[in-house]
Write an enzyme that holds these catalytic residues in place. Structure first.
Site, PDB file in Angstrom:
ATOM      1  N   LYS A 121       4.015   0.767   9.426  1.00 10.79           N
ATOM      2  CA  LYS A 121       4.262   2.023   8.728  1.00 10.79           C
ATOM      3  C   LYS A 121       3.678   3.207   9.487  1.00 10.79           C
ATOM      4  O   LYS A 121       4.232   4.299   9.460  1.00 10.79           O
ATOM      5  CB  LYS A 121       3.664   1.957   7.318  1.00 10.79           C
ATOM      6  CG  LYS A 121       4.586   1.274   6.347  1.00 10.79           C
ATOM      7  CD  LYS A 121       3.991   1.238   4.963  1.00 10.79           C
ATOM      8  CE  LYS A 121       2.909   0.185   4.893  1.00 10.79           C
ATOM      9  NZ  LYS A 121       2.403  -0.036   3.543  1.00 10.79           N
ATOM     10  N   ARG A 177       4.500 -12.844   9.764  1.00  8.27           N
ATOM     11  CA  ARG A 177       5.253 -11.644   9.442  1.00  8.27           C
ATOM     12  C   ARG A 177       6.527 -11.575  10.278  1.00  8.27           C
ATOM     13  O   ARG A 177       6.653 -12.238  11.304  1.00  8.27           O
ATOM     14  CB  ARG A 177       4.400 -10.386   9.603  1.00  8.27           C
ATOM     15  CG  ARG A 177       3.892 -10.117  10.989  1.00  8.27           C
ATOM     16  CD  ARG A 177       3.269  -8.713  11.081  1.00  8.27           C
ATOM     17  NE  ARG A 177       2.305  -8.434  10.039  1.00  8.27           N
ATOM     18  CZ  ARG A 177       2.227  -7.282   9.358  1.00  8.27           C
ATOM     19  NH1 ARG A 177       3.085  -6.316   9.604  1.00  8.27           N
ATOM     20  NH2 ARG A 177       1.304  -7.079   8.474  1.00  8.27           N
ATOM     21  N   GLU A 190       0.877  -1.165   0.000  1.00 10.00           N
ATOM     22  CA  GLU A 190       0.000   0.000   0.000  1.00 10.00           C
ATOM     23  C   GLU A 190       0.919   1.221   0.000  1.00 10.00           C
ATOM     24  O   GLU A 190       1.778   1.345   0.874  1.00 10.00           O
ATOM     25  CB  GLU A 190      -0.866  -0.021   1.257  1.00 10.00           C
ATOM     26  CG  GLU A 190      -1.910   1.059   1.243  1.00 10.00           C
ATOM     27  CD  GLU A 190      -2.739   1.096   2.523  1.00 10.00           C
ATOM     28  OE1 GLU A 190      -2.692   0.146   3.314  1.00 10.00           O
ATOM     29  OE2 GLU A 190      -3.426   2.115   2.700  1.00 10.00           O
TER      30      GLU A 190
HETATM   31  P1  ATP Z   1       2.409  -2.183   7.877  1.00 11.22           P
HETATM   32  O1  ATP Z   1       1.759  -2.787   9.074  1.00 11.22           O
HETATM   33  O2  ATP Z   1       3.858  -1.983   8.010  1.00 11.22           O
HETATM   34  O3  ATP Z   1       1.703  -0.975   7.378  1.00 11.22           O
HETATM   35  P2  ATP Z   1       1.145  -3.602   5.819  1.00 11.22           P
HETATM   36  O4  ATP Z   1       0.933  -5.076   5.778  1.00 11.22           O
HETATM   37  O5  ATP Z   1      -0.031  -2.789   6.068  1.00 11.22           O
HETATM   38  O6  ATP Z   1       2.319  -3.329   6.798  1.00 11.22           O
HETATM   39  P3  ATP Z   1       1.480  -3.332   3.041  1.00 11.22           P
HETATM   40  O7  ATP Z   1       2.048  -2.244   2.259  1.00 11.22           O
HETATM   41  O8  ATP Z   1       0.036  -3.595   2.916  1.00 11.22           O
HETATM   42  O9  ATP Z   1       1.845  -3.072   4.530  1.00 11.22           O
HETATM   43  O10 ATP Z   1       2.305  -4.662   2.811  1.00 11.22           O
HETATM   44  C1  ATP Z   1       2.686  -5.165   1.560  1.00 11.22           C
HETATM   45  C2  ATP Z   1       3.041  -6.607   1.717  1.00 11.22           C
HETATM   46  O11 ATP Z   1       4.109  -6.764   2.635  1.00 11.22           O
HETATM   47  C3  ATP Z   1       1.884  -7.397   2.259  1.00 11.22           C
HETATM   48  O12 ATP Z   1       1.732  -8.580   1.514  1.00 11.22           O
HETATM   49  C4  ATP Z   1       2.257  -7.665   3.683  1.00 11.22           C
HETATM   50  O13 ATP Z   1       1.708  -8.855   4.115  1.00 11.22           O
HETATM   51  C5  ATP Z   1       3.781  -7.706   3.620  1.00 11.22           C
HETATM   52  N1  ATP Z   1       4.344  -7.321   4.904  1.00 11.22           N
HETATM   53  C6  ATP Z   1       4.150  -6.188   5.590  1.00 11.22           C
HETATM   54  N2  ATP Z   1       4.786  -6.203   6.769  1.00 11.22           N
HETATM   55  C7  ATP Z   1       5.439  -7.389   6.830  1.00 11.22           C
HETATM   56  C8  ATP Z   1       6.273  -8.021   7.798  1.00 11.22           C
HETATM   57  N3  ATP Z   1       6.582  -7.417   8.948  1.00 11.22           N
HETATM   58  N4  ATP Z   1       6.747  -9.251   7.520  1.00 11.22           N
HETATM   59  C9  ATP Z   1       6.448  -9.850   6.362  1.00 11.22           C
HETATM   60  N5  ATP Z   1       5.667  -9.324   5.412  1.00 11.22           N
HETATM   61  C10 ATP Z   1       5.154  -8.111   5.635  1.00 11.22           C
HETATM   62 MG    MG Z   2      -1.673  -3.040   4.608  1.00  6.75          MG
END
Ligand code: ATP
Ligand code: MG
Length: 558
Positions: free
Chosen positions: A270, A260, A34
């Protein structure tokens, strides 16, 4: 791929899928960030996994911006994401997509569900929807708007799109089951009304699909075969499958969840990283203390070391906390092979070698990397006045202090053995100003004929030729661990007030005169250092990547 190497559970699933479906020749994964922040090391795990699977199985991996949430997204983030994925060594070729490009198609999918009698327009507000939803113990209650006719739903949904209702006044919901034990299946919202400017579609839309609706559709439209996501989406999988199965897609993607990455002394959401930036706790998203990919890069981490880290932590179904010392171990291993060894004095103490001729400069030979003769040699100037590290001298040495003290001898790396003869101090403050030493001309490194042995070897720089530099030393941003993982917002994370120490009067050997941004070195006895982008013609700035002490390797030995 060899079967002898043990496979992770995702590879086992893919193997099984490929066996069962003869036609499925090619797997297609996707990395779906995102664009509401910079990527972090957790994303690197997901990138290595998704792109890595595509490479292993000779398939494809798409880059898709999951931009369904208009208010928080920005083109700045889109650009940084591309830079980071490329830097990590992966390539989406011509397969860069935006969920927002599918808004029209997603809208059509919603209409199709309405026509199938599987979606309805609901007038409950968000609080009411929550109240009607029930709990894990109690079933939910059906919305009074659940049984609208298909025609009425179609018309209302169109009016939602045309902007005839206020934000939040109506939603489109899936008609599944209010008594389902899975809360996500209790008529989840598919569309909401939101007048927000989208960074790509502008004001074209006033309704936006929810992530849970947009994601499976985007996957299916792109022909994704395996939709790999993190564990918190496990409970959403039945909904994912419900959507994919109720709409007529050629390829039905399959969702697979993995744990994760969580790191000790680190936050990774983020939202929290953005707070650090906005509140000025760090200098930006690429502050070398940040766990962002851009921060790690600036700090001096290499793409190889991050990929190696992701390989070592593996993938599993169980959430866990990985030691940040493992990440540090990976960069040490990488730089141990690659980095040229140089001498730099971080906190200088002047040493005058009284019996060394004034004005004389000797060029001492030094190997660039003792582990790799092919990395060659260079010379370092030696002269009568040099600097050593303040902490390498003790006027009254404690036990087992083998460095310099009055009357004692040490070897200067690549040079001579010197002996401390006199300490000059500021009479008022007691501060040590300089040391007077003598050297033994017979002890020249490489041609030492004295046969003498000393216990300590110190690094040094020649006073006249040394270059001034600023060196930034880092400690963890947080003093504690996020035991609950990123979902656990209730954990209080304590900022480390000493995470940055800036040393402004360091001296480095003259071979570093023409370094480039991002170049990495081992400063003997001090650690690995990387040239920072703040460097100018007048002033070099180095970041310490890591010290030399490997707490992870030590722990494993025990
Ligand atoms: P955040 O909580 O940091 O905002 P998010 O999952 O909302 O993380 P996205 O941009 O939606 O962030 O994530 C893109 C991809 O990265 C998704 O498939 C998510 O599952 C993966 N991802 C995000 N954080 C992690 C993590 N800590 N470990 C492994 N994969 C991750
Ligand atoms: Mg997300």
């Amino acid at each position: 791929m060899s079967d002898i190497i043990s496979k992770n559970f995702i590879e086992n699933i893919i193997d099984e899928d490929l066996r069962q479906n003869e036609d499925a020749k090619r797997i297609n994964t996707r990395f779906p960030p995102e664009p509401n922040g910079y990527l972090h090391i957790g994303h690197a795990k997901s990138i290595c996994l998704n792109f890595g699977m595509a490479v292993k199985y000779e398939g494809l991996c798409n880059l898709r911006y999951d931009d369904t949430n208009p208010s928080k997204e920005d083109m700045e983030y889109v650009e940084s994401i591309e830079q980071d994925v490329k830097w990590l060594g992966f390539d989406w070729a011509d397969r860069k997509f935006y969920t927002s490009n599918y808004f029209e198609k997603i809208y059509e999918c919603a209409e199709n569900l309405i026509k199938l009698g599987k979606a309805y327009v609901c007038d409950l507000n968000s609080q009411e929807i929550r109240d009607y939803r029930g709990t894990l113990k109690e079933p939910g209650k059906e919305s009074p708007y659940r049984n609208r006719t298909m025609e009425e739903n179609l018309e209302l949904f169109q009016k939602m799109r045309e902007g005839e209702f206020e934000d939040g006044e109506k939603t489109l919901r899936a008609k599944i089951e209010m008594a389902s034990p899975n809360l996500n299946m209790r008529d989840p919202v598919l569309y909401r009304i939101l007048r927000a400017n989208h960074h790509r579609t502008g004001d074209e839309w006033c309704i936006y699909p929810m992530y849970d609706f947009a994601h499976p559709i985007s996957d299916a439209l792109e022909g994704i075969t395996h939709s790999i996501c993190t564990l918190e989406f496990e409970d959403h999988r039945p909904l994912y499958e419900w959507i994919v199965n109720n709409l007529d897609f050629e390829i039905k993607p399959r969702q697979i969840e993995f744990a994760r990455l969580n790191l000790t002394n680190t936050v990774m959401s983020k939202r929290k990283l953005r707070e650090l930036v906005e509140q000025g706790n760090v200098k930006g998203w690429d502050d070398p203390r940040m766990p962002t990919i851009s921060g790690l890069r600036r700090r001096g981490y290499t793409a190889e070391s991050i990929r190696d880290f992701c390989e070592r932590i593996g993938v599993s179904k169980a959430n866990s906390l990985v030691e940040v010392s493992l990440l540090e171990h990976c960069i040490r291993e990488d730089l141990n092979d690659k980095a040229v060894r140089v001498m730099a004095v971080l906190r200088p103490l002047k040493v005058i070698i009284d019996n060394y001729p004034e004005g004389k400069v000797e060029e001492m030979k030094a190997e660039n990397n003792p582990n790799d003769p092919e990395m060659g040699e260079r010379t370092i100037p030696f002269s009568r006045e040099i600097y050593i590290e303040q902490e390498d001298f003790m006027e009254e040495p404690v036990k087992k202090f083998f460095r310099l003290s009055p009357g004692k001898e040490v070897r200067l790396k690549h040079a001579y053995i010197i002996k401390c003869e006199k300490v000059v101090k500021n009479e008022e403050t007691g501060e040590i100003l300089e040391l007077h030493c003598t050297y033994d001309p017979q002890t020249k490194s490489g041609s030492d004929t004295s046969g003498r042995k000393v216990k300590g070897t110190l690094h040094w720089v020649s006073a006249e030729q040394a270059i001034k530099a600023e060196v930034r030393l880092y400690d963890y941003l947080y003093k504690n661990d996020n035991e609950n993982g990123e979902q656990g917002d209730n954990q209080e994370m304590i900022l480390n007030p000493n995470s940055l120490e800036c040393l402004t009067s360091c001296l480095v050997e003259p071979s570093l005169k023409k370094v480039k941004d991002g170049e990495k070195f081992q400063f003997l006895r001090q650690g690995y250092f990387c040239v920072d982008s703040d460097s100018t013609e007048e002033k070099l700035v180095f970041n310490r990547v890591v010290s030399l002490r490997d707490s992870w390797a030590k722990k494993k030995k025990k």
